[in-house]
Design a protein around this motif. Structure first.
Motif, PDB file in Angstrom:
ATOM      1  N   TRP A   1       0.828  -1.212   0.000  1.00 28.56           N
ATOM      2  CA  TRP A   1       0.000   0.000   0.000  1.00 28.56           C
ATOM      3  C   TRP A   1       0.865   1.266   0.000  1.00 28.56           C
ATOM      4  O   TRP A   1       0.783   2.072  -0.911  1.00 28.56           O
ATOM      5  N   CYS A   2       1.724   1.416   1.004  1.00 29.90           N
ATOM      6  CA  CYS A   2       2.467   2.681   1.091  1.00 29.90           C
ATOM      7  C   CYS A   2       3.821   2.617   0.377  1.00 29.90           C
ATOM      8  O   CYS A   2       4.505   3.621   0.258  1.00 29.90           O
ATOM      9  N   PHE A   3       4.205   1.430  -0.088  1.00 29.43           N
ATOM     10  CA  PHE A   3       5.446   1.271  -0.850  1.00 29.43           C
ATOM     11  C   PHE A   3       6.698   1.514  -0.020  1.00 29.43           C
ATOM     12  O   PHE A   3       7.757   1.815  -0.570  1.00 29.43           O
ATOM     13  N   HIS A   4       6.581   1.421   1.313  1.00 27.29           N
ATOM     14  CA  HIS A   4       7.812   1.475   2.094  1.00 27.29           C
ATOM     15  C   HIS A   4       8.479   0.121   2.008  1.00 27.29           C
ATOM     16  O   HIS A   4       7.826  -0.911   2.007  1.00 27.29           O
ATOM     17  N   LYS A   5       9.811   0.193   1.948  1.00 23.54           N
ATOM     18  CA  LYS A   5      10.555  -1.019   1.678  1.00 23.54           C
ATOM     19  C   LYS A   5      11.045  -1.652   2.971  1.00 23.54           C
ATOM     20  O   LYS A   5      11.525  -0.960   3.865  1.00 23.54           O
ATOM     21  N   GLY A   6      10.905  -2.960   3.030  1.00 23.93           N
ATOM     22  CA  GLY A   6      11.527  -3.697   4.107  1.00 23.93           C
ATOM     23  C   GLY A   6      12.949  -4.013   3.695  1.00 23.93           C
ATOM     24  O   GLY A   6      13.318  -3.838   2.543  1.00 23.93           O
ATOM     25  N   ALA A   7      13.775  -4.460   4.640  1.00 24.46           N
ATOM     26  CA  ALA A   7      15.161  -4.755   4.287  1.00 24.46           C
ATOM     27  C   ALA A   7      15.432  -6.238   4.411  1.00 24.46           C
ATOM     28  O   ALA A   7      14.887  -6.913   5.277  1.00 24.46           O
TER      29      ALA A   7
ATOM     30  N   CYS B   1      -2.409   0.326   6.648  1.00 23.15           N
ATOM     31  CA  CYS B   1      -2.129   0.145   5.222  1.00 23.15           C
ATOM     32  C   CYS B   1      -2.944  -1.012   4.674  1.00 23.15           C
ATOM     33  O   CYS B   1      -3.536  -0.924   3.596  1.00 23.15           O
ATOM     34  N   GLN B   2      -3.001  -2.099   5.436  1.00 24.93           N
ATOM     35  CA  GLN B   2      -3.722  -3.277   4.965  1.00 24.93           C
ATOM     36  C   GLN B   2      -5.206  -2.958   4.772  1.00 24.93           C
ATOM     37  O   GLN B   2      -5.801  -3.332   3.760  1.00 24.93           O
ATOM     38  N   ALA B   3      -5.770  -2.240   5.736  1.00 30.24           N
ATOM     39  CA  ALA B   3      -7.198  -1.910   5.669  1.00 30.24           C
ATOM     40  C   ALA B   3      -7.487  -1.016   4.464  1.00 30.24           C
ATOM     41  O   ALA B   3      -8.449  -1.223   3.723  1.00 30.24           O
ATOM     42  N   LYS B   4      -6.639  -0.018   4.260  1.00 33.83           N
ATOM     43  CA  LYS B   4      -6.840   0.890   3.120  1.00 33.83           C
ATOM     44  C   LYS B   4      -6.725   0.134   1.803  1.00 33.83           C
ATOM     45  O   LYS B   4      -7.513   0.343   0.878  1.00 33.83           O
ATOM     46  N   ALA B   5      -5.723  -0.732   1.723  1.00 39.57           N
ATOM     47  CA  ALA B   5      -5.504  -1.495   0.495  1.00 39.57           C
ATOM     48  C   ALA B   5      -6.687  -2.415   0.214  1.00 39.57           C
ATOM     49  O   ALA B   5      -7.137  -2.541  -0.921  1.00 39.57           O
ATOM     50  N   TRP B   6      -7.184  -3.056   1.271  1.00 39.55           N
ATOM     51  CA  TRP B   6      -8.299  -3.983   1.107  1.00 39.55           C
ATOM     52  C   TRP B   6      -9.515  -3.251   0.558  1.00 39.55           C
ATOM     53  O   TRP B   6     -10.138  -3.685  -0.403  1.00 39.55           O
ATOM     54  N   LYS B   7      -9.803  -2.111   1.196  1.00 45.10           N
ATOM     55  CA  LYS B   7     -11.001  -1.358   0.837  1.00 45.10           C
ATOM     56  C   LYS B   7     -10.931  -0.913  -0.625  1.00 45.10           C
ATOM     57  O   LYS B   7     -11.898  -1.009  -1.365  1.00 45.10           O
ATOM     58  N   ARG B   8      -9.788  -0.418  -1.039  1.00 39.54           N
ATOM     59  CA  ARG B   8      -9.718   0.112  -2.389  1.00 39.54           C
ATOM     60  C   ARG B   8      -9.494  -0.940  -3.458  1.00 39.54           C
ATOM     61  O   ARG B   8     -10.070  -0.879  -4.528  1.00 39.54           O
TER      62      ARG B   8
END
Ligand code: ZN
Ligand code: ZN
Ligand code: ZN
Length: 564
Positions: free
Chosen positions: A51-57, A93-100
């Motif tokens: 959703w927010c495109f922040h990267k994990g390492a 982020c998960q909730a926003k992504a799911w909804k949209r």
């Protein structure tokens, strides 16, 4: 609205983006909370928030960052328990992504036995799902995608059909596949299959790669062609994250001398003025690297975007700073003539793309061949994309030697800056910090001001961040203690140099990524910590930096990049 979409002033370009008021360089022209379509690269699905495109390492990246004493800028992500294919950094982020969008995709991508779908197909599935739920596509202007055509030339679709049958078929098949996966949606007002096709022909994965539906999906994972695509990258580690499409940004036409730049603030798109803009001016972004010489830009635009650029700069041909060689082509040093003649043989079929105008013809062919060879190693253009990752350290060094020792290339003439960057990235990844620092210092003074005159240009801001981190590592790392001590004996205090890069970063972030961006927040925090740790006022620090900078410039000047 500060901008409007209407017919472009450029002949044959269709629509364009225009300013409705004036802007100064660095001003925000427009912001988009999130592109209408944003899709992670397949490689990023495992480590980044969808959703927010922040990267994990990865573990390796974390260890490297810790070893260099870099701030922790990565996030932890958790997989969606439904599909286990995508990850999110938080419940929000998960909730926003799911909804949209994710609710349309979750089941489709988790069918047992189904191979991982290429990101273009995943994006299309979500797009169709959203359109089914909102067939008018009102909220997001999703149907606007039907108005987009690949490239400036409106006949590009017919051209692809006539000349690149395979590509035409592939895109149609991908579109059909995405439509099938979605359960073959139908609607009296929308032709979902057309929407899907428009999507692939505009936001398509990879135009020029010889992909065949037989090898699908393995070959279609990496986007290289961005007809109407925005490539999304992370400023903090300069990594490609994915692709985006947005009606507004993608309406802006290309110029090799753009007046806008766009940064991706995970997940916001921020559009800023690069140059002074008056109300009514057409707004331009760049589709390709504009520091490349004329022939390379033209070849790249025609191969990837199917048009030849007729921007004011290109109309004047190969006559600009980025085209200039240090000497006339027929003054190539005798010891390079045999080398060049061998390169002519090797690069013959591609030579016209690296054309350097000169007389006599044989001199022109030789220099063009050197240019082709160096670009092949730098991997910074279309045809040589693959070479980039496979170029070894020795190949990069050889290409640099070829350019610089031939006496034709300056440090600012591409692909020399590209090659220097590759060298720097290589040394950073192997922990050879002092080498990385010296190349960075050289680039900072000898390349960047010419290539990017605006100090707030994203590439320069990112370079400052890199140099601040590398300098800090030199100061703090016990392994480089000797370098620190020796440099100080020589009159250059690396602590002050570090402060200088932090100040430059601080002073330019406001007109580039902005303080509200994830990058800006990291910088703000780091800057505060740094200033709190020095025993004098910020004013005094700035004076020290001012006094130190000429010494740093002198050191940078003495760096011989061929000796690194
Ligand atoms: Zn997130
Ligand atoms: Zn899921
Ligand atoms: Zn141009």
């Amino acid at each position: 609205m500060n901008v409007e979409i209407r017919k472009s002033d450029i002949e044959g370009a269709g629509r364009g983006l225009f300013a409705t008021k004036s802007f100064r360089p660095g001003d925000v022209v427009h912001t988009i909370a999130r592109p209408a379509v944003a899709e992670l690269d397949t490689e990023r699905l495992q480590d980044s928030c969808a959703w927010c495109f922040h990267k994990g390492a990865s573990e390796v990246e974390r260890q490297q960052a810790a070893a260099l004493g870099l701030p922790e800028v990565h996030v932890d992500t958790k997989a969606c328990t439904g599909c286990r294919k995508v990850r999110y950094c938080s419940k929000t982020c998960q909730a926003k992504a799911w909804k949209r969008e994710h609710k349309y995709e979750c089941k489709v991508i988790s069918v047992p036995g189904r191979p991982d779908l290429p990101h273009g197909v995943r994006a299309a599935i979500k797009l169709l799902g959203r359109l089914q739920a909102d067939p008018e596509g009102k909220d997001e202007g999703l149907l606007d995608i039907l108005q987009f055509k690949p490239a400036v030339d409106g006949k590009a679709l017919e051209w692809i059909k006539a000349h690149q049958e395979q590509k035409w078929e592939d895109f149609n098949m991908l579109a059909y596949g995405a439509w099938k996966y979605c359960g073959e949606p139908k609607h009296e007002k929308i032709d979902f299959q057309s929407v899907c096709r428009a999507f692939f022909f505009n936001v398509s994965p990879n135009h020029h790669n010889q992909t065949s539906i037989k090898t699908y999906p393995q070959n279609l994972t990496k986007p290289q062609v961005n007809c109407n695509t925005i490539s999304l990258t992370s400023p903090l580690d300069d990594v490609s994250l994915g692709l985006g499409f947005d009606n507004l940004v993608c309406s802006a036409n290309h110029s090799c001398d753009p007046n806008l730049f766009v940064v991706f603030n995970q997940p916001q798109l921020l559009i800023r003025a690069l140059k002074p803009i008056r109300a009514g001016d057409e707004l331009f972004i760049k589709y390709v690297d504009t520091t490349n010489p004329f022939s390379v830009r033209q070849a790249e635009l025609s191969s990837q975007y199917l048009f030849s650029c007729r921007c004011p700069k290109c109309k004047r041909g190969a006559t600009h700073a980025e085209d200039k060689l240090l000497k006339p082509a027929d003054e190539l040093k005798p010891e390079f003539i045999t080398t060049a003649d061998n390169l002519v043989k090797r690069h013959q079929p591609q030579l016209h793309k690296f054309f350097i105008p000169a007389t006599p013809a044989e001199a022109q062919r030789r220099v063009s061949a050197i240019q082709a060879e160096a670009f092949a190693v730098s991997g910074t253009t279309f045809d040589y994309q693959k070479a980039n990752t496979s170029s070894s350290l020795d190949e990069v060094k050889d290409a640099l030697k070829l350019c610089l020792n031939s006496g034709m290339w300056s440090l600012t003439r591409q692909p020399v800056p590209h090659l220097l960057r590759q060298l720097q990235v290589h040394y950073m990844s192997t922990g050879e910090i002092y080498r990385a620092w010296r190349i960075g210092a050289k680039k900072h003074f000898a390349c960047s001001p010419t290539l990017f005159p605006q100090t707030f240009y994203p590439d320069r801001v990112i370079d400052c961040w890199t140099m601040a981190n590398v300098t800090k590592a030199l100061c703090d790392n016990p392994a480089t203690r000797e370098v620190y001590v020796e440099t100080k004996k020589g009159g250059l205090d690396l602590q002050v140099v570090f402060l200088g890069f932090m100040i430059e970063l601080h002073d330019n972030i406001e007109r580039s990524y902005g303080w509200e961006s994830p990058f800006g927040k990291v910088v703000a925090q780091a800057y505060q910590q740094v200033m709190a740790s020095v025993p004098h006022s910020e004013e005094k620090v700035r004076e020290d930096v001012k006094a130190t900078w000429p010494k740093l410039e002198a050191v940078a000047k003495s760096v011989d990049v061929l000796m690194l």
